[in-house]
Design an enzyme around this catalytic site. Structure first.
Site, PDB file in Angstrom:
ATOM      1  N   ASP A  14       0.703  -1.136   0.178  1.00 13.56           N
ATOM      2  CA  ASP A  14      -0.123   0.003  -0.154  1.00 13.56           C
ATOM      3  C   ASP A  14       0.889   1.408   0.225  1.00 13.56           C
ATOM      4  OD1 ASP A  14      -2.182   1.772   0.275  1.00 13.56           O
ATOM      5  OD2 ASP A  14      -2.530   1.365   2.230  1.00 13.56           O
ATOM      6  N   SER A  15       0.387   2.204  -0.609  1.00 13.90           N
ATOM      7  CA  SER A  15       1.257   3.698  -0.435  1.00 13.90           C
ATOM      8  C   SER A  15       1.436   4.067   1.085  1.00 13.90           C
ATOM      9  CB  SER A  15       0.228   4.522  -1.235  1.00 13.90           C
ATOM     10  OG  SER A  15      -0.898   4.802  -0.601  1.00 13.90           O
ATOM     11  N   TYR A  46      -1.170   8.394  -2.490  1.00  9.43           N
ATOM     12  CA  TYR A  46      -1.100   8.362  -3.982  1.00  9.43           C
ATOM     13  C   TYR A  46      -2.365   8.887  -4.671  1.00  9.43           C
ATOM     14  CZ  TYR A  46       2.728   4.880  -4.075  1.00  9.43           C
ATOM     15  OH  TYR A  46       4.037   4.241  -4.192  1.00  9.43           O
ATOM     16  N   GLY A  47      -3.434   9.069  -3.894  1.00  7.55           N
ATOM     17  CA  GLY A  47      -4.884   9.500  -4.196  1.00  7.55           C
ATOM     18  C   GLY A  47      -4.748  10.756  -5.383  1.00  7.55           C
ATOM     19  N   CYS A  77      -4.223  -1.564  -1.988  1.00 11.61           N
ATOM     20  CA  CYS A  77      -4.350   0.017  -2.344  1.00 11.61           C
ATOM     21  C   CYS A  77      -5.373   0.290  -3.519  1.00 11.61           C
ATOM     22  CB  CYS A  77      -2.914   0.481  -2.447  1.00 11.61           C
ATOM     23  SG  CYS A  77      -3.187   2.397  -3.119  1.00 11.61           S
ATOM     24  N   ASN A  78      -6.326   0.792  -3.029  1.00 16.18           N
ATOM     25  CA  ASN A  78      -7.330   1.306  -4.443  1.00 16.18           C
ATOM     26  C   ASN A  78      -6.763   1.967  -5.019  1.00 16.18           C
ATOM     27  OD1 ASN A  78     -10.358   0.184  -3.683  1.00 16.18           O
ATOM     28  ND2 ASN A  78      -9.452   0.958  -1.663  1.00 16.18           N
ATOM     29  N   CYS A 196     -11.402   2.695   0.167  1.00 10.13           N
ATOM     30  CA  CYS A 196     -10.270   3.112   0.723  1.00 10.13           C
ATOM     31  C   CYS A 196      -9.972   2.437   2.062  1.00 10.13           C
ATOM     32  CB  CYS A 196     -10.116   4.777   0.766  1.00 10.13           C
ATOM     33  SG  CYS A 196      -8.770   5.073   1.504  1.00 10.13           S
ATOM     34  N   THR A 197      -8.604   1.963   1.622  1.00  8.01           N
ATOM     35  CA  THR A 197      -8.278   0.997   2.826  1.00  8.01           C
ATOM     36  C   THR A 197      -8.306   1.735   4.239  1.00  8.01           C
ATOM     37  OG1 THR A 197      -5.882   1.308   2.276  1.00  8.01           O
ATOM     38  CG2 THR A 197      -7.317  -0.474   1.366  1.00  8.01           C
ATOM     39  N   HIS A 198      -8.158   3.056   4.406  1.00  2.90           N
ATOM     40  CA  HIS A 198      -8.154   3.738   5.603  1.00  2.90           C
ATOM     41  C   HIS A 198      -9.526   3.857   6.216  1.00  2.90           C
ATOM     42  CE1 HIS A 198      -4.375   5.402   4.251  1.00  2.90           C
ATOM     43  NE2 HIS A 198      -4.190   5.837   5.163  1.00  2.90           N
TER      44      HIS A 198
END
EC number: 5.1.1.3
Length: 278
Positions: A14-15, A46-47, A77-78, A196-198
């Site tokens: 992931d970023s 990265y978004g 990471c999406n 989003c993974t957050h």
């Protein structure tokens, strides 16, 4: 002539830190495997970056994990899944090593949504980059052409998590704003993808603010199930994944900073090593 591949850890990239929510769910379901987590924290987020830069950074990370023995890498990471996965799979892997695999997290999420929505109207919240890529609507329509998709970027949600404000009262305003705005787009939405993974760290607030009948899809458990199914269907890849229940963590930022922030996502202390990708 290609060398024989030795079994190695499953790589998870992931970023930043959000991919730890994916790793955690994978570890719960598949605890016997070895894992290697890499966060490109020095260059996150990265978004808002361009397709070319996300692809370049993601490829560097994949190569770093391959070099450390991984034969299978999950882009947890999406943004990386949206902007880099297809190019890496189609253009790079045949030249790097066609026996290795890189998988993303958008398609498994798209596959499950059709089994959950009743109204066939869904919402997606994510970073600017993921939403602008339209990867979710495109993937969902390939599988379920009847589903109506509405998307909304929620740029404040990631900073809330990364600054450890996700469970504070101040986060309520931004979470409520996001939920209200996506539901205002279409009052028939009955399912919301957290793209989003957050965002799983905001799940308690999201549930509290959302209508009680809104289905909320947090990716981790579905990605874990999808990986388990993939390894069952591909025994030739399963034997290339080592099984010692060990996990190593790498970051492109300070290892001390990574350990402190990772504890927010994992609820445990870990050790991490700093590496360079560029």
């Amino acid at each position: 002539m290609q060398k024989n591949l030795k079994p190695g850890s499953i790589g998870v990239f992931d970023s930043g830190y959000g991919g730890l929510t994916i790793l955690s769910e994978i570890q719960k379901l598949l605890p016997e495997y070895d894992y290697m987590y890499l966060g490109d924290n020095s260059r996150a987020p990265y978004g808002s970056r361009s397709f070319d830069i996300v692809y370049e950074f993601t490829k560097q990370a994949v190569l770093a994990l391959f070099a450390r023995g991984c034969n299978l890498v999950i882009l947890a990471c999406n943004t990386a899944s949206a902007k880099a996965l297809r190019t890496i799979q189609q253009n790079d892997l045949p030249h790097i090593d066609p026996r290795k695999r890189v998988l993303g997290i958008i398609r498994p999420t798209a596959e499950i949504v059709g089994q959950i929505t009743q109204t066939r109207h869904i919402g997606i919240v994510g970073t600017q980059g993921t939403i602008q890529s339209e990867s979710y609507p495109l993937e969902i329509r390939k599988i379920y052409p009847d589903i109506v998709v509405n998307s909304l970027p929620c740029p404040m949600w990631v900073p809330l998590v990364e600054n450890n404000e996700y469970d504070k009262p101040g986060a309520d305003y931004f979470v409520r704003q996001g939920i209200d705005d996506i539901l205002a787009k279409d009052n028939a939405i009955d399912t919301l993808i957290l793209g989003c993974t957050h965002y799983p760290l905001l799940l308690d607030k999201i549930k509290k603010i959302s209508p009680p009948d809104l289905n909320i899809i947090s990716q981790g458990e579905y990605i874990a199930e999808s990986l388990k199914d993939y390894l069952n269907r591909h025994p030739e890849m399963d034997i290339l994944c080592s099984k010692g229940s060990n996990t190593k963590y790498f970051t492109t930022e300070s290892s001390t900073k990574f350990k402190e922030s990772a504890s927010i996502f994992l609820n445990k202390e870990i050790e991490a090593e700093r590496i360079s990708l560029d």
